[in-house]
Design an enzyme around this catalytic site. Structure first.
Site, mmCIF file in Angstrom:
data_model
loop_
_atom_site.group_PDB
_atom_site.id
_atom_site.type_symbol
_atom_site.label_atom_id
_atom_site.label_comp_id
_atom_site.label_asym_id
_atom_site.label_seq_id
_atom_site.Cartn_x
_atom_site.Cartn_y
_atom_site.Cartn_z
ATOM 1 C CD GLU A 64 -42.364 -48.528 -66.004
ATOM 2 O OE1 GLU A 64 -42.995 -47.549 -65.601
ATOM 3 O OE2 GLU A 64 -42.872 -49.438 -66.691
ATOM 4 C CG MET A 65 -35.508 -48.399 -62.590
ATOM 5 S SD MET A 65 -33.694 -48.246 -62.269
ATOM 6 C CE MET A 65 -32.983 -48.704 -63.842
ATOM 7 C CE1 TYR A 91 -41.889 -33.755 -68.480
ATOM 8 C CE2 TYR A 91 -40.956 -31.739 -67.568
ATOM 9 C CZ TYR A 91 -41.526 -32.988 -67.386
ATOM 10 O OH TYR A 91 -41.739 -33.448 -66.124
ATOM 11 C CB SER A 95 -42.051 -42.522 -71.379
ATOM 12 O OG SER A 95 -43.309 -42.763 -70.748
ATOM 13 C CG MET A 96 -45.284 -36.475 -69.542
ATOM 14 S SD MET A 96 -45.842 -35.753 -67.984
ATOM 15 C CE MET A 96 -46.882 -34.439 -68.596
ATOM 16 C CG ASP A 128 -51.950 -34.654 -66.460
ATOM 17 O OD1 ASP A 128 -51.107 -33.793 -66.744
ATOM 18 O OD2 ASP A 128 -51.663 -35.795 -66.076
ATOM 19 C CE LYS A 149 -39.832 -36.699 -65.675
ATOM 20 N NZ LYS A 149 -39.629 -37.245 -67.030
#
Length: 369
Positions: A260-261, A280, A218-219, A145, A295
């Site tokens: 979360e998994m 997003y 979650s981003m 990033d 993703k």
């Protein structure tokens, strides 16, 4: 055989997987690989640190599957960004103190490493320490990033610029990250890879006979998308995995929120989805997401359409764009994804190819910017 060390705010054992996990797993096939996870404290746990479930395994070495040696450094406090200029000296002092506190085991790992991978973010503040402790080590900066985009402390950004020339190789997964570097002399372009083997098994469907879509992570999570989508398509179940607090306010008969998994447990949801969603938010979202969103690549690997904001479309087939907050465009994007009949494939190298290029960039013409 090599001796590699990764320094990151991620932990190799975390359920959620980022590019650094796949690179580390590939390095573990080639030699000794160690993973030093930083920045876990009471403060970060209060803010929802995804490594909190590992806190009882912190401050000691644990060897996990694949032979990766892990050390999660948990402290009572850790330095953070102080947004006021008058507090800049305090921020700098706290980072200096934190750097001096590196535990004995990671210090030894730094001294023994032949190659040290420093992931963008908080780890960037340790570049000078690595060079001082191990002058012969090759330092590779993994630019996951832009430091400005993720809101890094001014101290981290200042030290990154100051010590940039101590870095031997800068790996950029997107050419759009280059402007965030002081210069491009040591930068190489190596896009993210993909593990095609995850799509080979036939997993049982988790959707109980209904059409389902899936969102993972979650981003920059946009709840407004699901409020519109769930109402417009009541016959589709919207499965939201690992969004945490960001999805807490969502309620509808066809919205199913999962904690979360493990990465492997998400694969059946991907394989059997009618489409995937990368919801997003539009908050000066960086253009490099076009290239770096794992993703979106995973949706393509499983051959399912991806619904995402227009700014994440790029020129990749199988993505259907919408304007965040615009109900009509959200509905249209989902319908176009459902109506798609074209085969969706991804032309992406395996993670072994990514690591080959990072380790030996002169042997690959395609890494040149």
């Amino acid at each position: 055989m090599s001796n590699a060390l990764f320094i990151s705010v991620h932990d190799f054992r975390s359920l959620r997987k980022a590019s650094v996990h796949f690179i580390a797993a590939e390095m573990a096939k080639r030699g000794v690989t160690r993973f030093f996870s930083i920045g876990l404290s009471r403060l970060s746990q209060h803010r929802g640190d995804t490594r909190s479930s590992l806190r009882d395994r912190a401050n000691r070495v644990e060897v996990v599957a694949g032979g990766v040696e892990c050390y999660l450094w948990k402290t009572a406090w850790h330095p953070f960004a102080m947004r006021r200029q008058m507090l800049a000296p305090l921020e700098s002092a706290l980072f200096s103190a934190y750097r001096r506190m590196i535990p004995r085991v990671p210090r030894q790992w730094i001294r023994e490493a032949e190659i040290v991978f420093v992931e963008s973010g908080m780890a960037a503040v340790f570049v000078a320490d690595i060079r001082q402790m191990n002058p012969k080590a090759r330092i590779v900066y993994l630019a996951s990033d832009d430091l400005d985009v993720v809101g890094c402390a001014a101290t981290i950004k200042r030290d990154f610029i100051r010590n940039f020339d101590m870095i031997d190789t800068v790996r950029l997964p997107s050419r759009y990250l280059l402007p965030g570097m002081p210069h491009g002399a040591t930068s190489i372009l190596v896009p993210h890879g993909i593990d095609r083997s995850i799509a080979e098994p036939r997993y049982p469907s988790p959707y109980n006979g209904r059409r389902g879509c899936v969102s993972v992570g979650s981003m920059l999570f946009d709840t407004a998308f699901f409020r519109v989508a769930s109402g417009a398509f009541p016959n589709i179940d919207f499965h939201i995995i690992g969004a945490g607090k960001a999805a807490a306010g969502l309620q509808a008969p066809n919205i199913i929120i999962h904690p979360e998994m493990a990465f492997a447990d998400t694969l059946p949801y991907l394989q059997h989805a009618a489409f995937g969603v990368a919801p997003y938010l539009d908050v000066n979202t960086p253009i490099y997401l076009i290239d770096t969103s794992l993703k979106l690549r995973q949706f393509g690997l499983f051959g399912i359409p991806a619904v995402c904001p227009n700014f994440a479309l790029g020129d990749t087939p199988g993505r259907f764009g919408y304007v965040p907050g615009d109900s009509e465009s959200i509905t249209s994007a989902i319908q176009r994804a459902l109506d798609n009949r074209q085969e969706i494939t991804v032309d992406v190298m395996p993670w072994s190819g990514v690591v080959d290029r990072i380790l030996s960039p002169r042997e690959f013409a395609d890494v040149k910017l």
